[in-house]
Design a protein around this motif. Structure first.
Motif, short mmCIF file in Angstrom:
data_model
loop_
_atom_site.label_atom_id
_atom_site.label_comp_id
_atom_site.label_asym_id
_atom_site.label_seq_id
_atom_site.Cartn_x
_atom_site.Cartn_y
_atom_site.Cartn_z
N VAL A 70 0.84 -1.21 0.00
CA VAL A 70 0.00 0.00 0.00
C VAL A 70 0.87 1.25 0.00
O VAL A 70 1.87 1.32 0.72
N PHE A 71 0.49 2.24 -0.81
CA PHE A 71 1.17 3.53 -0.84
C PHE A 71 0.20 4.63 -0.48
O PHE A 71 -1.01 4.50 -0.65
N ASN A 72 0.73 5.73 0.06
CA ASN A 72 -0.05 6.93 0.40
C ASN A 72 0.80 8.14 0.02
O ASN A 72 1.77 8.43 0.71
N VAL A 73 0.44 8.82 -1.03
CA VAL A 73 1.17 10.01 -1.46
C VAL A 73 0.40 11.23 -0.97
O VAL A 73 -0.76 11.42 -1.34
N GLU A 74 1.04 12.03 -0.15
CA GLU A 74 0.42 13.25 0.38
C GLU A 74 0.80 14.41 -0.54
O GLU A 74 1.98 14.64 -0.82
N VAL A 75 -0.19 15.16 -1.01
CA VAL A 75 0.02 16.25 -1.94
C VAL A 75 -0.48 17.56 -1.31
O VAL A 75 -1.61 17.59 -0.81
N PRO A 76 0.32 18.61 -1.33
CA PRO A 76 -0.16 19.88 -0.78
C PRO A 76 -1.27 20.45 -1.67
O PRO A 76 -1.30 20.22 -2.87
N GLY A 77 -2.16 21.20 -1.08
CA GLY A 77 -3.25 21.81 -1.83
C GLY A 77 -2.81 22.99 -2.67
O GLY A 77 -3.44 23.34 -3.66
N LYS A 78 -1.70 23.61 -2.27
CA LYS A 78 -1.15 24.76 -3.01
C LYS A 78 0.36 24.63 -3.13
O LYS A 78 1.01 24.18 -2.20
N VAL A 79 0.89 25.04 -4.27
CA VAL A 79 2.33 25.12 -4.50
C VAL A 79 2.61 26.44 -5.20
O VAL A 79 2.02 26.70 -6.26
N ASN A 80 3.44 27.27 -4.60
CA ASN A 80 3.78 28.58 -5.17
C ASN A 80 2.54 29.39 -5.53
O ASN A 80 2.49 30.02 -6.59
N GLY A 81 1.52 29.33 -4.69
CA GLY A 81 0.30 30.10 -4.93
C GLY A 81 -0.68 29.46 -5.87
O GLY A 81 -1.77 29.99 -6.09
#
Length: 174
Positions: A90-101
């Motif tokens: 199992v993998f879980n990739v966490e992605v930010p909601g914003k990058v550089n605005g």
């Protein structure tokens, strides 16, 4: 008297409708959680087994790597992340909601297999678009600070199971 009551009821409904319309126009913009997670599984299918074992008894591949690439609204890559699978594949990739605005939307991201954790089972298949890439679309959990999307499962197979098209195959259907 009944006429006055009906008129005041109608007037109250008109006022409520006008207030609701004004609130709809002045509502806050769509909510974007500060992060979203993409989760799934990587498994090995062994074509040397019988059909049921091949189709239904794939084993997890720990140590496999799955990557995600997200584009901004102009089509430029602005984020890349990856995660290795755990002991259950199992993998879980966490992605930010914003990058550089820029708001990152799951619909502008592509998830795909990057590496197999098992050298003997290392040929990527495109079942569930593991090799070509899949856009996260199955929302499985939402909370005020996070959304989770499921992809896959993705499969690798043995080298002897890899079927490649050859020039001779073109003549078969003619």
């Amino acid at each position: 008297m009944a006429r006055i009551i009906r008129s005041s009821t109608a007037l109250a409904l008109v006022v409520v409708a006008a207030v609701a319309a004004a609130c709809a126009e002045a509502r806050a913009p769509d909510y974007h959680p500060p992060t979203f997670t993409v989760t799934g599984k990587v498994q090995c299918q062994d074509c040397t087994k019988n059909w049921n074992a091949y189709a239904y008894n794939a084993r997890p591949i720990p140590g496999s790597v799955v990557g995600i690439t997200c584009l901004d609204d102009r089509g430029r890559a602005v984020y890349h992340g990856s995660d290795a699978t755990d002991g259950q594949g199992v993998f879980n990739v966490e992605v930010p909601g914003k990058v550089n605005g820029c708001d990152l939307a799951p619909s502008r991201c592509l998830v795909r297999l990057a590496a197999s954790g098992d050298a003997a089972c290392s040929v990527f298949t495109d079942f569930n678009r593991g090799r070509a890439g899949e856009t996260p679309a199955r929302l499985t959990h939402v909370s005020p600070g996070k959304a989770t999307y499921a992809v896959g499962p993705y499969y690798c197979t043995l080298p002897q199971c890899d079927v490649k098209a050859s020039d001779d195959d073109d003549d078969v259907c003619q």
